[in-house]
Design a protein around this motif. Sequence first.
Motif, PDB file in Angstrom:
ATOM      1  N   VAL A  54     -18.952  20.143  12.755  1.00  0.00           N
ATOM      2  CA  VAL A  54     -19.607  19.108  11.956  1.00  0.00           C
ATOM      3  C   VAL A  54     -19.498  19.418  10.468  1.00  0.00           C
ATOM      4  CG1 VAL A  54     -21.849  18.085  11.408  1.00  0.00           C
ATOM      5  CG2 VAL A  54     -21.194  18.423  13.792  1.00  0.00           C
ATOM      6  N   PHE A  55     -19.766  20.665  10.086  1.00  0.00           N
ATOM      7  CA  PHE A  55     -19.732  21.045   8.674  1.00  0.00           C
ATOM      8  C   PHE A  55     -18.331  21.414   8.188  1.00  0.00           C
ATOM      9  CE2 PHE A  55     -24.337  21.980   9.324  1.00  0.00           C
ATOM     10  CZ  PHE A  55     -24.815  21.186   8.299  1.00  0.00           C
ATOM     11  N   ARG A  56     -17.362  21.448   9.098  1.00  0.00           N
ATOM     12  CA  ARG A  56     -15.983  21.825   8.787  1.00  0.00           C
ATOM     13  C   ARG A  56     -15.916  23.193   8.106  1.00  0.00           C
ATOM     14  NH1 ARG A  56     -13.083  17.411  10.038  1.00  0.00           N
ATOM     15  NH2 ARG A  56     -13.960  15.375   9.652  1.00  0.00           N
ATOM     16  N   LEU A  57     -16.578  24.178   8.747  1.00  0.00           N
ATOM     17  CA  LEU A  57     -16.588  25.537   8.221  1.00  0.00           C
ATOM     18  C   LEU A  57     -15.604  26.398   8.994  1.00  0.00           C
ATOM     19  CD1 LEU A  57     -20.407  26.026   7.756  1.00  0.00           C
ATOM     20  CD2 LEU A  57     -18.716  25.576   6.006  1.00  0.00           C
ATOM     21  N   ASN A  58     -14.987  27.324   8.271  1.00  0.00           N
ATOM     22  CA  ASN A  58     -13.969  28.175   8.864  1.00  0.00           C
ATOM     23  C   ASN A  58     -14.043  29.546   8.207  1.00  0.00           C
ATOM     24  OD1 ASN A  58     -11.679  29.268   9.998  1.00  0.00           O
ATOM     25  ND2 ASN A  58     -10.261  28.024   8.809  1.00  0.00           N
ATOM     26  N   LEU A  59     -14.294  30.571   9.004  1.00  0.00           N
ATOM     27  CA  LEU A  59     -14.323  31.930   8.458  1.00  0.00           C
ATOM     28  C   LEU A  59     -12.935  32.422   8.084  1.00  0.00           C
ATOM     29  CD1 LEU A  59     -16.901  33.839  10.685  1.00  0.00           C
ATOM     30  CD2 LEU A  59     -17.141  33.150   8.316  1.00  0.00           C
ATOM     31  N   LEU A  60     -11.924  31.909   8.735  1.00  0.00           N
ATOM     32  CA  LEU A  60     -10.542  32.289   8.444  1.00  0.00           C
ATOM     33  C   LEU A  60      -9.930  31.287   7.478  1.00  0.00           C
ATOM     34  CD1 LEU A  60      -9.546  32.782  12.186  1.00  0.00           C
ATOM     35  CD2 LEU A  60     -10.393  34.525  10.630  1.00  0.00           C
ATOM     36  N   ASP A  61     -10.572  31.069   6.344  1.00  0.00           N
ATOM     37  CA  ASP A  61     -10.302  29.933   5.462  1.00  0.00           C
ATOM     38  C   ASP A  61      -8.828  29.654   5.146  1.00  0.00           C
ATOM     39  OD1 ASP A  61     -10.947  27.719   4.012  1.00  0.00           O
ATOM     40  OD2 ASP A  61     -11.452  28.834   2.208  1.00  0.00           O
ATOM     41  N   THR A  73     -15.762  31.101  14.228  1.00  0.00           N
ATOM     42  CA  THR A  73     -16.876  30.915  13.306  1.00  0.00           C
ATOM     43  C   THR A  73     -18.194  30.865  14.075  1.00  0.00           C
ATOM     44  OG1 THR A  73     -15.451  29.716  11.760  1.00  0.00           O
ATOM     45  CG2 THR A  73     -17.819  29.402  11.521  1.00  0.00           C
ATOM     46  N   GLY A  74     -18.232  30.113  15.162  1.00  0.00           N
ATOM     47  CA  GLY A  74     -19.434  30.039  15.988  1.00  0.00           C
ATOM     48  C   GLY A  74     -19.807  31.375  16.593  1.00  0.00           C
ATOM     49  N   LEU A  75     -18.809  32.134  17.026  1.00  0.00           N
ATOM     50  CA  LEU A  75     -19.053  33.452  17.610  1.00  0.00           C
ATOM     51  C   LEU A  75     -19.647  34.410  16.584  1.00  0.00           C
ATOM     52  CD1 LEU A  75     -18.606  35.294  20.126  1.00  0.00           C
ATOM     53  CD2 LEU A  75     -16.436  35.916  19.087  1.00  0.00           C
TER      54      LEU A  75
END
Length: 105
Positions: A54-61, A73-75
């Motif tokens: 939903v927020f379009r977030l990514n830890l591996l940007d 990201t969820g994990l």
Amino acid sequence: MVWIVLGILGRLTLWTIQTSVLLNPLFSKSAKLRELRACDFCLGFWVYMGLAFVFRLNLLDPIYVPVLSEALTGLAISFLAHLARLGWESKFSIVNLGEFHDDSP
């Protein structure tokens, strides 16, 4: 700032899912669903993965792999939220060890 909002919103969503009486019929249908509801880390993975979508977030940007990026990201956020909850409980919970009996004269 978005990460903090995601963490708080996810934790509130987890709490609502785990304590809502309205969702009891849904989770009573399967033992696996009951286990999922009882596990903060397990349920948190799915909640935070959905919020990452939903927020379009990514830890591996710089790298984006559909679904896998949101899953990682969820994990990661679920693990951090789980550790924060465990720390909060160990710091502020009340442990009842039974009645204290003083046998001294």
